[in-house]
Design a protein around this motif. Structure first.
Motif, short mmCIF file in Angstrom:
data_model
loop_
_atom_site.label_atom_id
_atom_site.label_comp_id
_atom_site.label_asym_id
_atom_site.label_seq_id
_atom_site.Cartn_x
_atom_site.Cartn_y
_atom_site.Cartn_z
N ASP A 28 1.39 2.43 -10.52
CA ASP A 28 2.65 2.47 -9.76
C ASP A 28 3.45 3.74 -10.01
N VAL A 82 9.33 -2.46 -11.38
CA VAL A 82 9.29 -2.13 -9.96
C VAL A 82 9.67 -3.35 -9.15
N THR A 84 8.87 -4.87 -5.26
CA THR A 84 7.85 -4.69 -4.23
C THR A 84 8.11 -5.64 -3.06
N VAL A 98 5.52 -0.54 -3.33
CA VAL A 98 6.60 -0.38 -4.31
C VAL A 98 7.83 0.17 -3.60
#
Length: 298
Positions: A28, A82, A84, A98
């Motif tokens: 990511d 993150v 998403t 993301v």
């Protein structure tokens, strides 16, 4: 200022959300770097000052962020989160994109303190070598493939300012979760993702009984205050004689102190000198009013 307001739990934050929040994977980090490049493109520090040639070399700005993330990834006191959402193109396959990113680090007087708190490796653990090895690799990579968007003079201006701020994270604030970076993709802003990424750090700090802190970009002070950083400003990133960030607007330091802790406001002084949109007059009035209310009656 009293810090008794508790941040919402992660489950209550995400119950009605159209996005998911999780720990980042190594894969990511490239998307996170791209988001930071876009989110800070016009920022006075990370955009205009550090990357004056970003329009000519837009892809190179990603190097600035990615290489820092890669180094810190191998330190367990650094946490990457993150947000998403399902990919519209591959939603049936469970694919996601993301959309938001937060980099948190646990500040402590020494690595031993982080280790005792469960956020570090033992001195004998070979994994302690991963971060210095990664740092050496990134330095070699920077020599082979330099960041052409960056100013040679100011590419590392943030790192040169660190020693001027050590006095802020001392005493009752010496152990603290610190929000290093927060970014949300422009297409997904104002949906609560940034707030959720912030609140996760506040929640973790509350669980551990330690403080939480952030250095706000110019104009973002009210956002962080609304999230729960209800103490401050207690410092400025450009304070101190010779600080290279002296003329950079913003950079005010805010805290969410551990529950039950009440520390006096910082005295007015030269540390407040600088540029930015923060309303110092309003803050001074609040401090003076609180001081008057706390005086013992004659």
């Amino acid at each position: 200022m009293s810090s008794t307001t508790r941040p919402l739990s992660p489950s209550s934050l995400l119950a009605q959300s159209a996005f998911d929040l999780r720990r980042a994977r190594f894969s990511d980090l490239a998307a996170a770097a791209r988001m930071c490049s876009r989110a800070f493109d016009d920022d006075v520090l990370f955009g205009r000052l550090i990357h004056p040639y970003r329009k000519s070399y837009p892809g190179d700005v990603d190097k600035y962020w990615y290489r820092r993330f890669v180094v810190d990834w191998w330190d367990p006191s650094h946490i990457f989160l993150v947000t998403t959402v399902p990919s519209a193109e591959y939603e049936d396959n469970g694919e996601e994109i993301v959309t938001g990113f937060a980099h948190w680090s646990r500040i402590a007087p020494s690595w031993r303190d982080n280790y005792k708190a469960g956020w570090g490796w033992a001195w004998w653990d070979p994994r302690r070598l991963l971060r210095p090895i990664s740092r050496l690799f990134v330095r070699l990579l920077a020599w082979l493939s330099p960041n052409r968007a960056a100013s040679r003079k100011d590419e590392f201006i943030v790192e040169r300012s660190y020693n001027y701020l050590d006095h802020i994270w001392t005493g009752q604030r010496s152990e603290c979760w610190y929000l290093e970076c927060l970014a949300v993709h422009p297409d997904y802003q104002k949906q609560g993702q940034g707030r959720a990424l912030v609140m996760m750090g506040l929640w973790q700090a509350q669980r551990e009984g330690v403080a939480c802190s952030v250095i706000a970009a110019d104009g973002k002070e009210k956002f962080y205050q609304a999230c729960g950083f209800d103490v401050g400003p207690v410092g400025r990133s450009g304070e101190g004689e010779g600080n290279p960030l002296k003329e950079v607007p913003g950079g005010l330091v805010f805290f969410k102190d551990k529950e039950g802790l009440v520390l006096p406001d910082r005295q007015f002084g030269s540390w407040m000198d600088g540029h930015g949109v923060f309303d110092w007059d309003e803050w001074k009035k609040g401090v003076e009013t609180k001081s008057t209310d706390n005086q013992e009656p004659e």
